[in-house]
Structure formats: C-alpha cells, structure tokens
Design an enzyme around this catalytic site. Structure first.
Site, short mmCIF file in Angstrom:
data_model
loop_
_atom_site.label_atom_id
_atom_site.label_comp_id
_atom_site.label_asym_id
_atom_site.label_seq_id
_atom_site.Cartn_x
_atom_site.Cartn_y
_atom_site.Cartn_z
N ASP A 57 -2.10 0.10 3.37
CA ASP A 57 -3.50 0.09 2.94
C ASP A 57 -4.22 -1.14 3.51
OD1 ASP A 57 -2.41 -1.87 1.34
OD2 ASP A 57 -3.26 -1.12 -0.54
N SER A 58 -3.48 -1.98 4.27
CA SER A 58 -4.12 -3.03 5.08
C SER A 58 -5.13 -2.39 6.02
CB SER A 58 -3.06 -3.81 5.87
OG SER A 58 -2.17 -2.94 6.53
N ASP A 96 1.36 4.22 2.25
CA ASP A 96 1.09 3.21 1.22
C ASP A 96 0.16 3.82 0.16
OD1 ASP A 96 1.46 0.70 0.23
OD2 ASP A 96 0.17 -0.32 1.69
N LYS A 126 5.08 3.93 -0.48
CA LYS A 126 5.28 2.56 -0.96
C LYS A 126 4.26 2.29 -2.06
CE LYS A 126 3.81 -1.28 1.38
NZ LYS A 126 2.90 -1.89 0.37
N GLU A 128 2.97 -0.97 -4.99
CA GLU A 128 3.06 -2.40 -5.32
C GLU A 128 3.38 -2.59 -6.80
OE1 GLU A 128 -0.53 -4.42 -4.17
OE2 GLU A 128 -0.38 -3.76 -2.09
N GLU A 195 6.75 -9.96 -0.04
CA GLU A 195 5.65 -10.56 0.73
C GLU A 195 5.32 -11.96 0.23
OE1 GLU A 195 2.19 -8.07 1.31
OE2 GLU A 195 1.04 -9.71 2.21
#
Ligand code: KIV
Length: 295
Positions: A57-58, A96, A126, A128, A195
């Site tokens: 999602d960057s 993501d 993925k 978070e 991270e």
C-alpha cells in the site's frame, strides 16, 4: 561467463510458494522481496529472479502521491495487483490489505482477503499489526489464504506512532514485539515483515520463529529483505528512507530524458526520417490526382 543472475531459466524455474519460504529459512538461504505496482516493473522483477513481489500500500505514496498510505482503497489495491499478476509468473505475489479493509470485522477481513486471490491473482495477503489482529489472521488463514504479518513501524498507524519512526528501542516495547511475533506465528502467518526495528532485536525474533522474517530497516539478521522498489531505483523524489540503498537515480535519468525530448521537439529534430511512415509514390500521386492537387 553467463550474465544471467536470475537463476531463472524458464524450463527449470518453479513458482515460489509459501512452502519454499519455509524451506529457504531452514536452509539459511536469504529471501528477496521487492514491491511492484504495475506490469512492466513486475515483469522485470520477476525476470531478475526475486522470490516475492509485494503490491504494497506504499502505492499510495510512491505512485499515487498521497502523504501516507491511509487513503488507499481496496479498489486501488486490486487494480494494481491485477497489473502485477499479469507481469509476474514465478515470484510469490502478496497483496497488501489497505487501511480499514481488515480492522472493522473479521468477516470483512476474510471477504477482502479473498478478493486479492479471487479477483486480482495474488497468492497471499499481508496485514499490519500484532496481538490486536490475531482474530483476523486466524480467520483468513482458516479460509486457506496465506497471511504475511507486519510489525514494527506499521505505516497505517502513523498517527498513533507519532510519525514514520523506528520502533521498539526500549526494552518493554521490544519484549512486546517479541510476543507479538510469536503470537502471529501461532495464529498461522507464513512469514513476518519487521519494519524499522533494531537489528539485534530483529535477529533475536528471527531466531525464535520458525517462519521467515523479512526485514526492512531491520538489519541483516532477518531471513529475507524487502525494499520499496521506488526507493531502490531512486524514483521517489520526496525522500529516501535512511535504511534504503539507492541502486539507481532513475528520477534524474527520467528528467534528463524528458528534457532531451522537449529540446528535440522544439528544434524539429524529432521525429526523424526513421520514425516516419512512408507512403508509396504511386499511392501518393493517386491521392494528389484525387484531391485535385496533381501537378
Ligand atoms: O507497503 C509496503 O510497501 C510495505 C513494505 C514497506 C513492507 O508494507
């Protein structure tokens, strides 16, 4: 000597699976992972033999120009995942899950995770977060969808974390992170992104887990590494994180190419003869006769 670094002769090359992730950890073979958001980048990364492509999602920051990743939607993600899936045939493809696609309820989390596989050609998702995401992780894994966890600096919590900053530098927070990592493994994650955490903590976590850790700003003690491709290529003009290595400066190279093109157009030297389409003489004469311009 061969210059093919990809170990990717198409006759012998196999699709990377979550099983291979485990095997690589067992064999102490580092896992390589990069982000991609479009067809040509995915295709190039795949040909280079990278193990895993993350449609991160960057995307929101490096491609769509947002301040952070929060505005990214499921529809944005699926659109870009589909392009990546068309370009990559061997790397493990991880989609993501964007902000608010898995936090509201476990049912929504499972439904949205399913869309990444069913509609967008991803192999895994993925998400978070640590202990607060265990229910979602368990439910998605129970559905048969592999989940990659992500702890440490979790950009979707940027406002709670007080900015994009290193995590777990104090011993209590570090202990919590070790617990989170173990819990995510128990919940069924097949691997875990760490991270912006201290290198020795990341190494300790990696040694305690059976699943591979993938580090970004987490030192060399992880089982694999991931970078945002735009950071590696020098393609994102706003900043480069301290932990990224810039292998190229494509932003500047692109600007030079655009300036050269502008100059060629303005001086009338592009297009040249070789870029132009010929029309046979007889057809041209016939046309001139037809429109009354024959001499
Ligand atoms: O969105 C992303 O690119 C990521 C990586 C930084 C791991 O989450």
């Amino acid at each position: 000597m061969s210059t093919d670094f990809s170990n990717s002769s198409s006759s012998t090359r196999k699709k990377v699976t979550t099983h291979l992730f485990r095997l690589k950890k067992h064999r102490r073979e580092p896992i390589s992972m990069l982000t991609a958001y479009d067809y040509p980048t995915a295709s190039t990364i795949d040909k280079a033999g990278i193990d895993c492509i993350l449609v991160g999602d960057s995307l929101g920051m490096v491609v769509l120009g947002y301040e952070n990743t929060l505005p990214v939607t499921m529809e944005d993600m699926l659109h870009h995942c589909k392009a990546v899936a068309r370009g990559a045939h061997y790397a493990l493809l991880v989609g993501d899950m964007p902000f608010m696609s898995y936090q509201i309820s476990v049912i929504e989390a499972v439904r949205n995770a399913g869309r990444f596989l069913q509609e967008a050609g991803m192999d895994a998702v993925k998400l978070e977060g640590g202990r607060s995401r265990l229910d979602a992780v368990r439910a998605i894994v129970d559905t048969g969808i592999p989940v990659m966890g992500h702890i440490g600096l979790t950009p979707q919590s940027v406002h709670q974390l007080g900015g994009f900053r290193a995590q777990a530098r104090e011993h209590e927070a570090a202990q919590q992170m070790i617990e989170d990592a173990m819990l995510l493994e128990q919940a069924g994650c097949f691997s875990l992104v760490l991270e912006a955490v201290p290198a020795r903590l990341a190494e300790l976590i990696s040694n305690r887990l059976k699943i591979p850790t993938i580090g970004i700003g987490a030192g060399s003690g992880c089982d694999g590494q991931v970078l945002v491709t735009h950071d590696l290529l020098g393609l994102f003009d706003r900043f480069t994180p301290k932990f990224a290595r810039k292998y190229k400066n494509i932003y500047d190279e692109m600007r030079l190419a655009f300036e050269a093109y502008k100059s060629d157009v303005e001086r009338g030297v592009f297009p040249a003869q070789e870029h132009s389409i010929e029309m046979p003489d007889d057809e041209w004469q016939a046309l001139l006769a037809l429109i009354g311009e024959a001499k």
